[in-house]
Design a protein around this motif. Sequence first.
Motif, PDB file in Angstrom:
ATOM      1  N   GLY A  13       0.751  -1.477   0.182  1.00 22.72           N
ATOM      2  CA  GLY A  13       0.038   0.422   0.069  1.00 22.72           C
ATOM      3  C   GLY A  13       1.085   1.444   0.133  1.00 22.72           C
ATOM      4  N   ASP A 126      -4.748  -1.941   9.887  1.00 19.87           N
ATOM      5  CA  ASP A 126      -3.711  -1.680   9.077  1.00 19.87           C
ATOM      6  C   ASP A 126      -4.138  -2.266   7.455  1.00 19.87           C
ATOM      7  N   LEU A 127      -4.513  -3.430   7.662  1.00 17.59           N
ATOM      8  CA  LEU A 127      -5.221  -4.144   6.355  1.00 17.59           C
ATOM      9  C   LEU A 127      -6.477  -5.061   6.259  1.00 17.59           C
ATOM     10  N   GLN A 129      -9.883  -7.185   5.008  1.00 20.14           N
ATOM     11  CA  GLN A 129     -10.007  -7.492   3.316  1.00 20.14           C
ATOM     12  C   GLN A 129     -11.453  -8.535   3.735  1.00 20.14           C
ATOM     13  N   VAL A 150     -12.469   3.863   6.145  1.00 20.93           N
ATOM     14  CA  VAL A 150     -11.464   4.295   5.141  1.00 20.93           C
ATOM     15  C   VAL A 150     -11.182   5.541   5.963  1.00 20.93           C
ATOM     16  N   LYS A 156      -6.247   1.141   7.244  1.00 19.07           N
ATOM     17  CA  LYS A 156      -5.925   2.542   6.431  1.00 19.07           C
ATOM     18  C   LYS A 156      -5.945   1.526   5.013  1.00 19.07           C
ATOM     19  N   HIS A 157      -5.698  -0.013   5.008  1.00 13.94           N
ATOM     20  CA  HIS A 157      -5.960  -0.361   3.247  1.00 13.94           C
ATOM     21  C   HIS A 157      -6.710  -1.344   3.642  1.00 13.94           C
ATOM     22  N   ILE A 177      -7.851  -0.846  -3.803  1.00 10.61           N
ATOM     23  CA  ILE A 177      -7.613  -2.037  -3.184  1.00 10.61           C
ATOM     24  C   ILE A 177      -5.829  -2.030  -3.281  1.00 10.61           C
ATOM     25  N   VAL A 178      -5.533  -3.061  -1.958  1.00 12.69           N
ATOM     26  CA  VAL A 178      -3.583  -3.261  -2.150  1.00 12.69           C
ATOM     27  C   VAL A 178      -3.542  -4.451  -1.996  1.00 12.69           C
ATOM     28  N   SER A 179      -4.353  -5.564  -2.059  1.00 13.01           N
ATOM     29  CA  SER A 179      -3.938  -6.914  -2.315  1.00 13.01           C
ATOM     30  C   SER A 179      -5.397  -8.013  -2.691  1.00 13.01           C
TER      31      SER A 179
END
Length: 281
Positions: A13, A126-127, A129, A150, A156-157, A177-179
């Motif tokens: 991210g 942090d993340l 999903q 958010v 955060k992500h 999205i980061v993952s």
Amino acid sequence: MTNETTSLTYNLGGDLQINRLGYGAMQLTGNGVFGEVADRDNAIKVLQSAVEQGVNFIDTADAYGPHYNESLIADALHPYKQGLVIATKGGFNRPGPNNWVPNGKPEFIEENIEGSLKRLKVDAIDLWQLHRIDPKVPVEETLAPVVDAVKAGKIKHVGLSEVGIADIERVQKVLPIVSVQNLYNLGERKWEDVLDYTTQNDLAFIPWYPLASGPHTLAEKIEKIAAKYEATTAQIALAWLLKRADNILLIPGTKSISHLAENLKAAEIELTEEEFEQLSA
């Protein structure tokens, strides 16, 4: 395609520098990923040992237990070491052991987020999903409370799990999205196109069930390579994933401190191009 030298860190991210060999906490629950872990003291030691050995990425979920796994992580590790990234997930009802029912209703997702913040004892996740897209609820509705969280600084992500490229692109219109966390390992590669897509678009790819070492047809090749490195087949399976793409983050899980150390040693194995190709065939 592989990179010639394997980087063992990844920038998630744009602001979270993590070691690519992390830890998945799902096994630290009761049978069927339901209820409290049988030996809680041991589970706490495993988590503490992981962080002591350099793990700074831990994956959990609201649905593991449900709830028990997140509380366990906080009991074992809070206050958290600086740089430790904890990823969690939401979007599953758990009526009983081995029973997983997608629930993408916005009020349920909001409840998941608030519950995770409390159990993990954090001000911001942090993340976070989405565990699964619920076919009964438009994903835009499911994600409305995530967008709000958010904006409020509570997440955060954001990442997705078990999704195709069309799903990713649909969600990207709602929020970044980061993952992506999909089933992928040496023997199960049905998400190859998604992995390639994430690599090209600078998203992390987090394979779940990474320790599977593939079909019997590969057994002889893996054993031969494992013997050369004085490694286990599981270590070779992880080393193959590390070499497959630099955006792959690994979260092997275990209840055993010795297996944990063994898994982490996979980072020391650098397969040759020829070995990688043999296993990829």
